[in-house]
Design a protein around this motif. Structure first.
Motif, PDB file in Angstrom:
ATOM      1  N   SER A   1      48.382  51.441  38.032  1.00  0.00           N
ATOM      2  CA  SER A   1      47.693  50.918  36.731  1.00  0.00           C
ATOM      3  C   SER A   1      46.791  49.730  36.953  1.00  0.00           C
ATOM      4  CB  SER A   1      49.117  50.519  35.952  1.00  0.00           C
ATOM      5  OG  SER A   1      49.731  51.509  35.245  1.00  0.00           O
ATOM      6  N   VAL A   2      47.053  49.021  37.962  1.00  0.00           N
ATOM      7  CA  VAL A   2      46.136  47.701  38.127  1.00  0.00           C
ATOM      8  C   VAL A   2      45.015  48.292  38.959  1.00  0.00           C
ATOM      9  CG1 VAL A   2      46.003  45.619  39.505  1.00  0.00           C
ATOM     10  CG2 VAL A   2      48.214  46.229  38.341  1.00  0.00           C
ATOM     11  N   LYS A   3      44.868  49.168  39.952  1.00  0.00           N
ATOM     12  CA  LYS A   3      44.130  49.877  40.567  1.00  0.00           C
ATOM     13  C   LYS A   3      43.104  50.460  39.610  1.00  0.00           C
ATOM     14  CE  LYS A   3      42.951  53.217  44.366  1.00  0.00           C
ATOM     15  NZ  LYS A   3      43.801  54.144  45.064  1.00  0.00           N
ATOM     16  N   ARG A   4      43.537  51.183  38.717  1.00  0.00           N
ATOM     17  CA  ARG A   4      42.686  51.902  37.739  1.00  0.00           C
ATOM     18  C   ARG A   4      42.200  50.896  36.823  1.00  0.00           C
ATOM     19  NH1 ARG A   4      44.241  56.763  34.083  1.00  0.00           N
ATOM     20  NH2 ARG A   4      42.511  56.866  32.389  1.00  0.00           N
ATOM     21  N   ALA A   5      42.912  49.818  36.490  1.00  0.00           N
ATOM     22  CA  ALA A   5      41.940  48.839  35.681  1.00  0.00           C
ATOM     23  C   ALA A   5      40.828  48.110  36.499  1.00  0.00           C
ATOM     24  CB  ALA A   5      43.072  47.708  35.261  1.00  0.00           C
ATOM     25  N   ILE A   6      41.062  47.952  37.760  1.00  0.00           N
ATOM     26  CA  ILE A   6      40.137  47.289  38.647  1.00  0.00           C
ATOM     27  C   ILE A   6      38.830  48.232  38.772  1.00  0.00           C
ATOM     28  CG2 ILE A   6      39.584  46.602  41.003  1.00  0.00           C
ATOM     29  CD1 ILE A   6      42.167  45.515  41.311  1.00  0.00           C
ATOM     30  N   LEU A   7      39.184  49.553  39.193  1.00  0.00           N
ATOM     31  CA  LEU A   7      38.027  50.608  39.468  1.00  0.00           C
ATOM     32  C   LEU A   7      37.146  50.689  38.029  1.00  0.00           C
ATOM     33  CD1 LEU A   7      39.546  52.914  41.738  1.00  0.00           C
ATOM     34  CD2 LEU A   7      37.934  51.364  42.387  1.00  0.00           C
ATOM     35  N   LEU A   8      37.711  51.073  37.016  1.00  0.00           N
ATOM     36  CA  LEU A   8      37.090  51.111  35.751  1.00  0.00           C
ATOM     37  C   LEU A   8      36.664  49.931  35.357  1.00  0.00           C
ATOM     38  CD1 LEU A   8      39.196  54.015  34.165  1.00  0.00           C
ATOM     39  CD2 LEU A   8      37.612  54.000  36.049  1.00  0.00           C
ATOM     40  N   ARG A   9      36.747  48.784  35.838  1.00  0.00           N
ATOM     41  CA  ARG A   9      36.312  47.429  35.453  1.00  0.00           C
ATOM     42  C   ARG A   9      36.718  47.128  34.165  1.00  0.00           C
ATOM     43  NH1 ARG A   9      31.705  45.876  38.504  1.00  0.00           N
ATOM     44  NH2 ARG A   9      31.550  43.998  37.623  1.00  0.00           N
ATOM     45  N   ARG A  10      37.897  47.429  34.009  1.00  0.00           N
ATOM     46  CA  ARG A  10      38.901  46.764  32.609  1.00  0.00           C
ATOM     47  C   ARG A  10      39.181  45.284  33.268  1.00  0.00           C
ATOM     48  NH1 ARG A  10      41.770  52.555  31.441  1.00  0.00           N
ATOM     49  NH2 ARG A  10      40.000  53.326  30.056  1.00  0.00           N
ATOM     50  N   ILE A  11      39.189  45.086  34.514  1.00  0.00           N
ATOM     51  CA  ILE A  11      39.703  43.819  34.982  1.00  0.00           C
ATOM     52  C   ILE A  11      38.219  43.399  35.878  1.00  0.00           C
ATOM     53  CG2 ILE A  11      41.199  42.373  36.185  1.00  0.00           C
ATOM     54  CD1 ILE A  11      43.274  44.395  36.178  1.00  0.00           C
ATOM     55  N   GLU A  12      37.696  42.455  35.718  1.00  0.00           N
ATOM     56  CA  GLU A  12      36.497  41.953  36.265  1.00  0.00           C
ATOM     57  C   GLU A  12      36.727  41.319  37.588  1.00  0.00           C
ATOM     58  OE1 GLU A  12      33.375  42.753  35.555  1.00  0.00           O
ATOM     59  OE2 GLU A  12      34.084  43.953  33.752  1.00  0.00           O
ATOM     60  N   PRO A  13      35.879  41.334  38.642  1.00  0.00           N
ATOM     61  CA  PRO A  13      35.917  40.513  39.670  1.00  0.00           C
ATOM     62  C   PRO A  13      36.204  39.072  39.530  1.00  0.00           C
ATOM     63  CG  PRO A  13      34.380  42.012  40.277  1.00  0.00           C
ATOM     64  CD  PRO A  13      34.643  42.325  38.560  1.00  0.00           C
ATOM     65  N   GLY A  14      36.998  38.579  40.276  1.00  0.00           N
ATOM     66  CA  GLY A  14      37.535  36.936  39.860  1.00  0.00           C
ATOM     67  C   GLY A  14      38.703  36.831  38.686  1.00  0.00           C
ATOM     68  N   GLN A  15      38.970  37.950  38.237  1.00  0.00           N
ATOM     69  CA  GLN A  15      40.121  37.855  37.196  1.00  0.00           C
ATOM     70  C   GLN A  15      41.457  37.615  37.879  1.00  0.00           C
ATOM     71  OE1 GLN A  15      40.302  38.685  33.498  1.00  0.00           O
ATOM     72  NE2 GLN A  15      42.270  37.600  33.954  1.00  0.00           N
ATOM     73  N   ALA A  16      42.267  36.501  37.644  1.00  0.00           N
ATOM     74  CA  ALA A  16      43.533  36.241  38.162  1.00  0.00           C
ATOM     75  C   ALA A  16      44.390  37.301  37.594  1.00  0.00           C
ATOM     76  CB  ALA A  16      43.794  34.748  37.780  1.00  0.00           C
ATOM     77  N   LEU A  17      45.279  37.753  38.391  1.00  0.00           N
ATOM     78  CA  LEU A  17      46.372  38.680  38.206  1.00  0.00           C
ATOM     79  C   LEU A  17      47.579  37.837  38.165  1.00  0.00           C
ATOM     80  CD1 LEU A  17      45.021  41.772  40.406  1.00  0.00           C
ATOM     81  CD2 LEU A  17      44.847  41.479  37.980  1.00  0.00           C
ATOM     82  N   LEU A  18      48.421  37.613  37.129  1.00  0.00           N
ATOM     83  CA  LEU A  18      49.373  36.980  37.084  1.00  0.00           C
ATOM     84  C   LEU A  18      50.697  37.955  37.222  1.00  0.00           C
ATOM     85  CD1 LEU A  18      48.301  34.580  34.080  1.00  0.00           C
ATOM     86  CD2 LEU A  18      48.068  34.231  36.691  1.00  0.00           C
ATOM     87  N   GLU A  19      51.575  37.677  38.074  1.00  0.00           N
ATOM     88  CA  GLU A  19      52.699  38.344  38.403  1.00  0.00           C
ATOM     89  C   GLU A  19      53.481  38.627  37.138  1.00  0.00           C
ATOM     90  OE1 GLU A  19      54.505  37.369  41.944  1.00  0.00           O
ATOM     91  OE2 GLU A  19      52.667  37.777  43.103  1.00  0.00           O
ATOM     92  N   GLN A  20      53.948  37.402  36.548  1.00  0.00           N
ATOM     93  CA  GLN A  20      54.824  37.419  35.455  1.00  0.00           C
ATOM     94  C   GLN A  20      54.282  38.124  34.256  1.00  0.00           C
ATOM     95  OE1 GLN A  20      55.817  33.419  34.006  1.00  0.00           O
ATOM     96  NE2 GLN A  20      57.507  34.124  32.902  1.00  0.00           N
ATOM     97  N   GLN A  21      52.761  38.180  33.923  1.00  0.00           N
ATOM     98  CA  GLN A  21      52.292  38.849  32.885  1.00  0.00           C
ATOM     99  C   GLN A  21      52.386  40.234  33.075  1.00  0.00           C
ATOM    100  OE1 GLN A  21      48.411  37.340  32.063  1.00  0.00           O
ATOM    101  NE2 GLN A  21      49.254  35.867  30.595  1.00  0.00           N
ATOM    102  N   ILE A  22      52.088  40.664  34.169  1.00  0.00           N
ATOM    103  CA  ILE A  22      51.942  42.232  34.721  1.00  0.00           C
ATOM    104  C   ILE A  22      53.504  42.685  34.500  1.00  0.00           C
ATOM    105  CG2 ILE A  22      51.458  43.651  36.512  1.00  0.00           C
ATOM    106  CD1 ILE A  22      49.220  41.844  37.393  1.00  0.00           C
ATOM    107  N   ALA A  23      54.478  42.075  35.125  1.00  0.00           N
ATOM    108  CA  ALA A  23      55.720  42.373  35.150  1.00  0.00           C
ATOM    109  C   ALA A  23      56.249  42.695  33.640  1.00  0.00           C
ATOM    110  CB  ALA A  23      56.641  41.338  35.766  1.00  0.00           C
ATOM    111  N   GLY A  24      55.699  41.563  32.729  1.00  0.00           N
ATOM    112  CA  GLY A  24      56.254  41.728  31.197  1.00  0.00           C
ATOM    113  C   GLY A  24      55.674  43.127  30.863  1.00  0.00           C
ATOM    114  N   ALA A  25      54.397  43.372  31.134  1.00  0.00           N
ATOM    115  CA  ALA A  25      53.741  44.414  30.450  1.00  0.00           C
ATOM    116  C   ALA A  25      54.063  45.740  30.883  1.00  0.00           C
ATOM    117  CB  ALA A  25      52.018  44.293  30.830  1.00  0.00           C
ATOM    118  N   MET A  26      54.522  45.788  32.012  1.00  0.00           N
ATOM    119  CA  MET A  26      54.827  47.104  33.011  1.00  0.00           C
ATOM    120  C   MET A  26      56.510  47.391  32.659  1.00  0.00           C
ATOM    121  SD  MET A  26      52.129  48.398  33.869  1.00  0.00           S
ATOM    122  CE  MET A  26      52.648  49.679  35.007  1.00  0.00           C
TER     123      MET A  26
END
Length: 242
Positions: free
Chosen positions: A27-52
């Motif tokens: 999911s995160v890899k897809r978002a990075i490759l498709l530029r839904r997450i931009e370079p330099g964007q912080a990835l917060l473990e707590q937020q991702i855990a809540g979303a997933m």
């Protein structure tokens, strides 16, 4: 797009039975490759855990895999951020990729079995289905699977990690610098991916090493040139007479 929403959207298309850490990874890899997450964007473990819907430990495991891919960088107390692939890095990796893959095509042309061609055909069928779905992430993954299958037939085992990293980051750079309004899910004007890979497969079937090598080079350069003419120009610059 908020990257949490993009993760949730990607999760819906993932196989239901895979391990949770693998689902987070893709999911995160897809978002990075498709530029839904931009370079330099912080990835917060707590937020991702809540979303997933998983633990932070599961997210951390996925992020460690992404760090090994070079797609994220861990900054100590500053957390994890999406890394950047520069034009110069992409050009160097594209040159390495072309060198490795033309050699693997030469070797594979002389050694592919009927079983190998059946594997190539199966992946090409999956690529065609992903094109119908307009699933850019699946196309990216399947492209690398096809090329790695050829590379494995060439038995250049110790070089596999290098090819995998180079192919991934070339995809990342080109997807992020495509023609205006074009995304991996909307590849307007791009030659059919299935047909591109079938061209390589058929060149291997000639059993002629140089025909296979040229088809592989033409395929890789065609795709790079579609997404980023600037990158292709830089890749080819090392062939210009001094």
């Amino acid at each position: 797009m908020n990257y949490i929403a993009s993760l949730l959207g990607a999760e819906n298309s993932l196989p239901a039975k895979q391990r949770k850490s693998n689902a987070v990874y893709h999911s995160v890899k897809r978002a990075i490759l498709l530029r839904r997450i931009e370079p330099g964007q912080a990835l917060l473990e707590q937020q991702i855990a809540g979303a997933m819907g998983c633990s932070q430990g599961t997210v951390r495991e996925a992020l460690l895999r992404l760090e090994q891919d070079g797609l994220v960088a861990r900054r100590g107390y500053h957390g994890t951020v999406v890394s950047t692939t520069s034009l110069e890095e992409a050009a160097q990796m594209a040159r390495i990729r072309i060198s490795l893959e033309t050699e693997s095509a030469r070797r594979a042309a002389e050694s592919c079995s009927h079983a190998d061609f059946a594997r190539f055909d199966a992946v090409i069928d999956q690529i065609a289905a992903a094109e119908v779905r307009h699933d850019g992430y699946a196309l990216s993954e399947l492209d690398r699977e096809f090329h790695l299958t050829i590379f494995q037939r060439a038995r250049l085992t110790t070089l596999e990690p290098i090819l995998t990293r180079c192919a991934l980051h070339v995809h990342r750079y080109t997807f992020g610098n495509g023609p205006l309004g074009v995304t991996p899910d909307n590849r307007t004007g791009l030659p059919s991916s299935a047909e591109q890979h079938r061209m390589v497969r058929n060149a291997l079937a000639t059993r002629d090493p140089e025909t296979a090598a040229q088809a592989m080079r033409d395929h890789i350069e065609t795709i790079i040139g579609y997404w980023s003419p600037e990158l292709l120009k830089l890749v080819r610059s090392d062939r210009q007479p001094s």
